[in-house]
Design a protein around this motif. Structure first.
Motif, short mmCIF file in Angstrom:
data_model
loop_
_atom_site.label_atom_id
_atom_site.label_comp_id
_atom_site.label_asym_id
_atom_site.label_seq_id
_atom_site.Cartn_x
_atom_site.Cartn_y
_atom_site.Cartn_z
N ASN A 8 -8.35 23.48 5.47
CA ASN A 8 -9.12 22.28 5.71
C ASN A 8 -8.42 21.05 5.11
OD1 ASN A 8 -11.23 20.76 6.75
ND2 ASN A 8 -12.49 20.97 4.91
N ALA A 9 -7.13 20.96 5.37
CA ALA A 9 -6.29 19.92 4.80
C ALA A 9 -5.70 19.07 5.92
CB ALA A 9 -5.18 20.55 3.96
N ALA A 10 -4.88 18.11 5.57
CA ALA A 10 -4.17 17.27 6.53
C ALA A 10 -2.68 17.40 6.29
CB ALA A 10 -4.59 15.81 6.38
N VAL A 11 -1.90 17.30 7.34
CA VAL A 11 -0.45 17.24 7.20
C VAL A 11 -0.09 15.76 7.07
CG1 VAL A 11 1.79 17.82 8.18
CG2 VAL A 11 -0.18 19.31 8.60
N ALA A 12 0.18 15.32 5.85
CA ALA A 12 0.42 13.90 5.59
C ALA A 12 1.36 13.76 4.40
CB ALA A 12 -0.89 13.18 5.33
N TYR A 13 2.29 12.83 4.49
CA TYR A 13 3.30 12.68 3.44
C TYR A 13 3.91 11.29 3.54
CZ TYR A 13 5.83 14.27 7.58
OH TYR A 13 6.29 14.41 8.86
N ARG A 14 4.49 10.83 2.45
CA ARG A 14 5.19 9.56 2.45
C ARG A 14 6.69 9.80 2.40
NH1 ARG A 14 3.24 6.33 -2.71
NH2 ARG A 14 4.92 4.94 -2.08
N ALA B 102 10.15 1.41 9.61
CA ALA B 102 9.26 2.51 9.21
C ALA B 102 9.59 3.78 9.97
CB ALA B 102 7.80 2.11 9.46
N LEU B 103 9.87 3.66 11.26
CA LEU B 103 10.21 4.84 12.06
C LEU B 103 11.55 5.43 11.61
CD1 LEU B 103 9.13 3.59 15.59
CD2 LEU B 103 7.92 5.20 14.12
N GLY B 104 12.48 4.56 11.22
CA GLY B 104 13.75 5.05 10.69
C GLY B 104 13.54 5.90 9.45
N HIS B 105 12.64 5.43 8.54
CA HIS B 105 12.32 6.24 7.36
C HIS B 105 11.75 7.60 7.78
CE1 HIS B 105 13.14 2.68 5.20
NE2 HIS B 105 11.92 2.18 5.10
N ALA B 106 10.83 7.58 8.75
CA ALA B 106 10.18 8.82 9.18
C ALA B 106 11.18 9.76 9.84
CB ALA B 106 9.03 8.51 10.13
N ARG B 107 12.02 9.22 10.72
CA ARG B 107 12.98 10.06 11.44
C ARG B 107 14.00 10.70 10.51
NH1 ARG B 107 13.16 5.24 15.31
NH2 ARG B 107 11.75 5.81 17.03
N GLY C 31 11.99 -10.54 1.23
CA GLY C 31 11.64 -10.06 -0.10
C GLY C 31 10.62 -8.93 -0.10
N ASP C 32 9.88 -8.77 0.99
CA ASP C 32 8.95 -7.64 1.09
C ASP C 32 9.72 -6.36 1.40
OD1 ASP C 32 6.68 -9.13 0.61
OD2 ASP C 32 6.23 -9.48 2.72
N THR C 33 9.22 -5.24 0.91
CA THR C 33 9.85 -3.94 1.15
C THR C 33 8.96 -3.11 2.07
OG1 THR C 33 10.90 -4.01 -1.01
CG2 THR C 33 10.80 -1.87 0.07
N VAL C 34 9.57 -2.53 3.09
CA VAL C 34 8.85 -1.72 4.07
C VAL C 34 9.06 -0.24 3.75
CG1 VAL C 34 8.65 -1.08 6.50
CG2 VAL C 34 9.03 -3.47 5.86
N TYR C 35 7.95 0.47 3.53
CA TYR C 35 7.93 1.92 3.33
C TYR C 35 7.19 2.57 4.49
CZ TYR C 35 9.09 0.78 -1.56
OH TYR C 35 9.69 0.31 -2.71
N ALA C 36 7.14 3.91 4.49
CA ALA C 36 6.47 4.60 5.59
C ALA C 36 5.69 5.82 5.11
CB ALA C 36 7.48 5.02 6.65
N PHE C 37 4.60 6.08 5.81
CA PHE C 37 3.70 7.21 5.57
C PHE C 37 3.45 7.86 6.93
CE2 PHE C 37 -0.58 9.01 5.50
CZ PHE C 37 -0.67 9.63 4.27
N THR C 38 3.41 9.20 6.97
CA THR C 38 3.27 9.92 8.24
C THR C 38 2.16 10.94 8.18
OG1 THR C 38 5.59 9.64 8.92
CG2 THR C 38 4.43 11.55 9.81
N ILE D 246 2.36 4.97 9.50
CA ILE D 246 1.82 3.77 8.88
C ILE D 246 2.92 3.17 8.01
CG2 ILE D 246 0.07 2.79 7.36
CD1 ILE D 246 -1.71 5.19 8.08
N ALA D 247 3.33 1.94 8.33
CA ALA D 247 4.25 1.21 7.46
C ALA D 247 3.43 0.45 6.43
CB ALA D 247 5.08 0.24 8.28
#
Length: 351
Positions: free
Chosen positions: A214-220, A271-276, A299-306, A328-329
């Motif tokens: 009963n979990a989710a597949v989710a990671y940063r 964000a997609l580059g991080h994910a791929r 100056g802002d930093t873009v991260y990604a969550f999947t 999600i970026a």
């Protein structure tokens, strides 16, 4: 003799001169209109590699001949992110240069056949809907179906539907917007499952484990990319994106950002580059329900969550299976800046 460059004289001239405007107001769009965008551009390997390099998309099939041939490409093809950004960039002068909020994009689709450098990209947009904004009397809402085509073959290389708020020439009366109902308190699964690797079987296994728990597949994803002058100003220019939000510091000085901001497709592609980088992508199928939640600036930093939503062994080839993701970026303050669902074919380990 009048010296037009005298500062006081020139200031008077500016006050009297009429500005020749660019872009279109909401009133210029009618449902059913078909707009052919000039000038179009030729998709080049240099432009493709510049886009991929700056947004950290390092899939070797788009960089190296041997990796491309292993995936049955004749040569390294044009990356779908660059193709999408170029298709949209060409439309900006006609559709959204006046400004207004990018409300979303969906049904982003590509052909199964690869697109190669040297292909000319011609773009057209059809107005599919116009509506009054219930909350902003100075704006209307317009949706377009945009298609990027190869003029030699007539093939559609990239298509999508996007929706923007567009400034009106004259504000209209509105009802002030409906009052939003309070949502129930959101709840998250107690456990997040992370795939053991980046192959199709790893995503299938993670989904099975999550279902049992009963979990989710989710990671940063670990990587981040801080926005600089190249990503904020140079990349949109390379796609003919003329929006003042990316180029005109003077115009943006009084905006919420206080300066120019990143082209949404740069944020998305980063964000997609991080994910791929954490998966074995075989082919991009399409994107849906894309939204841009707040601006990204120098100056802002873009991260990604999947999140992994679904996996099915129904790809068009034996080498890959189909996986549906939500990406999600987010920025350095953990604020979401982009979200969308993505469908991709992911390579199987057995092959």
């Amino acid at each position: 003799m009048t010296d037009w460059t005298d500062p006081d004289t020139f200031a008077q001239a500016l006050e009297q001169a009429e500005t020749r405007e660019k872009g279109n107001y909401f009133e210029n769009f009618e449902e059913g209109d078909l707009i052919e965008h000039d000038p179009g551009l030729t998709l080049t390997r240099w432009g493709n590699e510049q886009w991929m390099g700056q947004t950290l998309n390092h899939d070797p099939a788009y960089w190296r001949t041997d990796a491309a041939e292993a995936r049955d490409f004749d040569e390294p093809p044009i990356h779908p992110d660059y193709l999408t950004a170029a298709t949209l960039g060409i439309t900006v002068e006609d559709l959204s240069e006046k400004g207004g909020y990018f409300l979303g994009r969906t049904d982003v689709r590509f052909p199964e056949a690869p697109v190669y450098a040297g292909t000319e990209l011609h773009v057209e947009s059809e107005v599919v809907d116009t509506a009054t904004s219930s909350s902003r009397p100075e704006y209307g809402i317009v949706s377009w179906r945009t298609r990027g085509k190869d003029p030699e073959t007539g093939d559609v290389l990239c298509s999508y539907e996007r929706t923007n708020m567009i400034p009106r020439r004259e504000p209209v009366a509105t009802d002030g917007g409906a009052t939003a109902e309070e949502d129930d308190e959101p709840t998250l699964p107690e456990t997040f499952v992370t795939p053991e690797g980046g192959y199709f079987e790893d995503f299938v296994d993670a989904l099975e484990r999550a279902d049992a728990e009963n979990a989710a597949v989710a990671y940063r994803h670990e990587r981040g990319r801080t926005q600089d002058d190249v990503t904020v100003a140079s990349l949109p220019l390379a796609t003919l994106n003329t929006a003042k939000q990316h180029h005109n510091v003077d115009e943006m000085a009084d905006s919420p950002s206080g300066s120019i901001v990143t082209y949404g497709d740069v944020t998305r592609s980063t964000a997609l580059g991080h994910a791929r980088s954490d998966e074995q992508t075989w082919r991009e199928v399409g994107f849906d329900d894309e939204s841009f939640h707040t601006f990204v600036a120098v100056g802002d930093t873009v991260y990604a969550f999947t999140r992994v939503l679904q996996a099915a062994d129904d790809a068009s080839s034996d080498e890959a299976g189909t996986v549906r993701f939500q990406h999600i970026a987010f920025n350095q303050d953990d604020e979401p800046v982009y979200s969308g669902t993505r469908t991709a074919e992911i390579q199987k380990r057995s092959n």
